[in-house]
Scaffold this active site. Structure first.
Site, PDB file in Angstrom:
ATOM      1  N   HIS A 101      75.659 -46.649 -26.953  1.00  0.00           N
ATOM      2  CA  HIS A 101      75.454 -45.336 -26.325  1.00  0.00           C
ATOM      3  C   HIS A 101      76.228 -45.177 -25.022  1.00  0.00           C
ATOM      4  O   HIS A 101      76.377 -44.068 -24.527  1.00  0.00           O
ATOM      5  CB  HIS A 101      73.954 -45.119 -26.066  1.00  0.00           C
ATOM      6  CG  HIS A 101      73.176 -44.897 -27.322  1.00  0.00           C
ATOM      7  ND1 HIS A 101      72.743 -43.654 -27.723  1.00  0.00           N
ATOM      8  CD2 HIS A 101      72.778 -45.748 -28.295  1.00  0.00           C
ATOM      9  CE1 HIS A 101      72.096 -43.758 -28.870  1.00  0.00           C
ATOM     10  NE2 HIS A 101      72.104 -45.016 -29.239  1.00  0.00           N
ATOM     11  N   ASP A 309      80.143 -41.788 -18.157  1.00  0.00           N
ATOM     12  CA  ASP A 309      78.984 -41.581 -19.026  1.00  0.00           C
ATOM     13  C   ASP A 309      79.413 -41.739 -20.470  1.00  0.00           C
ATOM     14  O   ASP A 309      80.479 -41.225 -20.849  1.00  0.00           O
ATOM     15  CB  ASP A 309      78.429 -40.161 -18.819  1.00  0.00           C
ATOM     16  CG  ASP A 309      76.915 -40.115 -18.836  1.00  0.00           C
ATOM     17  OD1 ASP A 309      76.310 -40.931 -19.553  1.00  0.00           O
ATOM     18  OD2 ASP A 309      76.328 -39.262 -18.132  1.00  0.00           O
TER      19      ASP A 309
END
Ligand code: GDG
Length: 410
Positions: A101, A309
């Site tokens: 992720h 991110d």
């Protein structure tokens, strides 16, 4: 075992030592900072590294009796990288996939980590490796090849000894339609009405992030202050609502950041606020999901400015929550994985405080037609790749292919 609708959850306890070494230690004080390009924050300790592999071994032994012959196994995220290799050692031949992720960093950063070879080798025990972006997959491939741990036949196929595996990017999505409906319904609630009343006609700018140094919160507050100082006409006309639930408070960097952000918001409010206007409303706790959806919809602008991110779901949720008639603007860091799909956002470099401040001014002045065009482009991307298609694509790839023993891990 815990059952919730059609999902069975198998739970297991960890000791305090496990949590400290495995979770707070190696996962969150080595892998997390390394993957977010913060070599300076990584703290290596032999004890923590050993704890990480020990707990993954323990998880594998707990999982083993639950695995059926035809089961597909899908493992998620950086806490569990060695799990497939541990399962292979214990004889598991099922297809096993892994989805990361968070970002995979460039080789010069990743290879600075002492146990980089063990981590890379563990990943070759999977059949399908999933990354958020092509850039992450390429960084992983560069690390693997540079260390001589495998070869590559094309973009996605890799061979290590007698085994082969695929590595692709599968950008994670959200429940686009459901989130849009949630936001629409939220506009009818009493919280929504109270919030509108308290804004008293001022424009709402929103930021929503777990309290984490990767999210660029301090740079964002600097940019907002810079915007207000350079555009005095905007003072008293906008308010930044920064919602920042606490996270990982046991890790010292996070505890220090909690204080730093609160002080920074207080300083800006003290310097620029007036008796009837607070520039930044800083909320240090979690809101309910419908309330959050309603606030996204109310906002004219979202500041999503992480320094790094994997994806950033807040960016996607904000877009899905907007009204077609009068959508808000998404200001998005080019270092969020989401920037690869949401090309119609206003893209910024979050390290460039003055550039971000200028982008805030531009976004707030953006004409309706341009806002609608950008929103339509972004919604098309979100509808084309929601969380259900993300899941189907990954599992489709995982379910096609041969089962095979893993021979390289000893
Ligand atoms: C990791 C990767 C990747 C936040 N505040 C509240 C709240 N949230 C929800 C948001 C969103 C989620 O938390 C945060 O997701 P992000 O993607 O933005 O960030 P991470 O937590 O760091 O997630 C990231 C993600 O995994 C998925 O692959 O995108 O890159 O770092 O859904 O809405 N939810 C509620 N109240 C809050 O106050 N209810």
């Amino acid at each position: 075992m815990l059952r919730d609708s059609n999902i069975d959850y198998a739970l297991t306890d960890l000791t305090d030592r496990d949590v400290e070494e495995y979770y707070q230690g190696f996962a969150n004080r080595v892998l997390w900072p390394i993957c977010h390009y913060r070599l300076d924050l990584a703290e290596y300790g032999r004890r923590e590294m050993a704890g990480y592999f020990r707990v993954n071994h323990f998880f594998a032994s707990r999982l083993l009796p639950l695995i059926g012959e035809d089961d597909l196994i899908w493992i998620h995220d950086y806490h569990l990288i060695p799990l497939a290799a541990e399962l292979r050692r214990q004889g598991v031949k099922n297809r096993i996939g892994f989805f990361l992720h968070i970002p995979w960093p460039a080789p010069d950063v990743f290879l600075a980590m002492p146990v980089n070879d063990e981590i890379l080798t563990s990943l070759t025990a999977y059949d399908v490796l999933g990354f958020q972006t092509e850039n992450d997959r390429e960084n992983f491939a560069d690390c693997l090849l540079r260390q001589g741990l495998g070869s590559r036949s094309d973009n996605t196929h890799f061979t290590v000894g007698a085994r082969s595996f695929t590595a692709r990017h599968y950008p994670i999505g959200i429940e686009t339609e459901e989130f849009a409906k949630l936001a629409q319904r939220a506009a009818e609630t009493s919280l929504h009405k109270r919030m509108l009343q308290s804004l008293d006609g001022k424009g709402l700018i929103i930021g929503v992030d777990r309290l984490d140094y990767s999210k660029g919160i301090t740079q964002r507050i600097d940019a907002f202050e810079n915007f207000l100082t350079r555009n005095p006409d905007s003072q008293r006309k906008v308010t930044l609502l920064q919602i920042t639930p606490k996270s990982r408070s046991e890790v010292p960097e996070y505890e220090a950041m909690q204080r730093a952000v609160a002080e920074q918001a207080g300083r800006v409010n003290g310097a620029l606020g007036t008796v009837d206007w607070v520039p930044i409303r800083y909320v240090n706790r979690s809101l309910r999901r419908p309330a959050l959806a309603g606030l996204y919809r109310m906002a004219k602008l979202a500041l999503v400015t992480p320094l790094r991110d994997g994806m950033n779901l807040v960016a996607k949720e904000f877009v899905a929550a907007q009204s077609e008639a009068d959508p808000g603007v998404l200001l998005l860091s080019r270092f969020a994985g989401a920037a690869q799909e949401l090309k119609d956002a206003v893209l910024v470099n979050p390290y460039d405080v003055e550039g971000t401040a200028e982008a805030v001014a531009r976004s707030l002045a953006m004409p309706l037609e341009e806002r609608r065009d950008r929103w339509k482009g972004m919604m098309k991307a979100l509808r084309g790749n929601d969380v259900f298609s993300w899941c189907d694509t990954f599992l489709g790839d995982l379910s096609t292919g041969e089962q095979g023993a893993f021979e390289n891990i000893v």
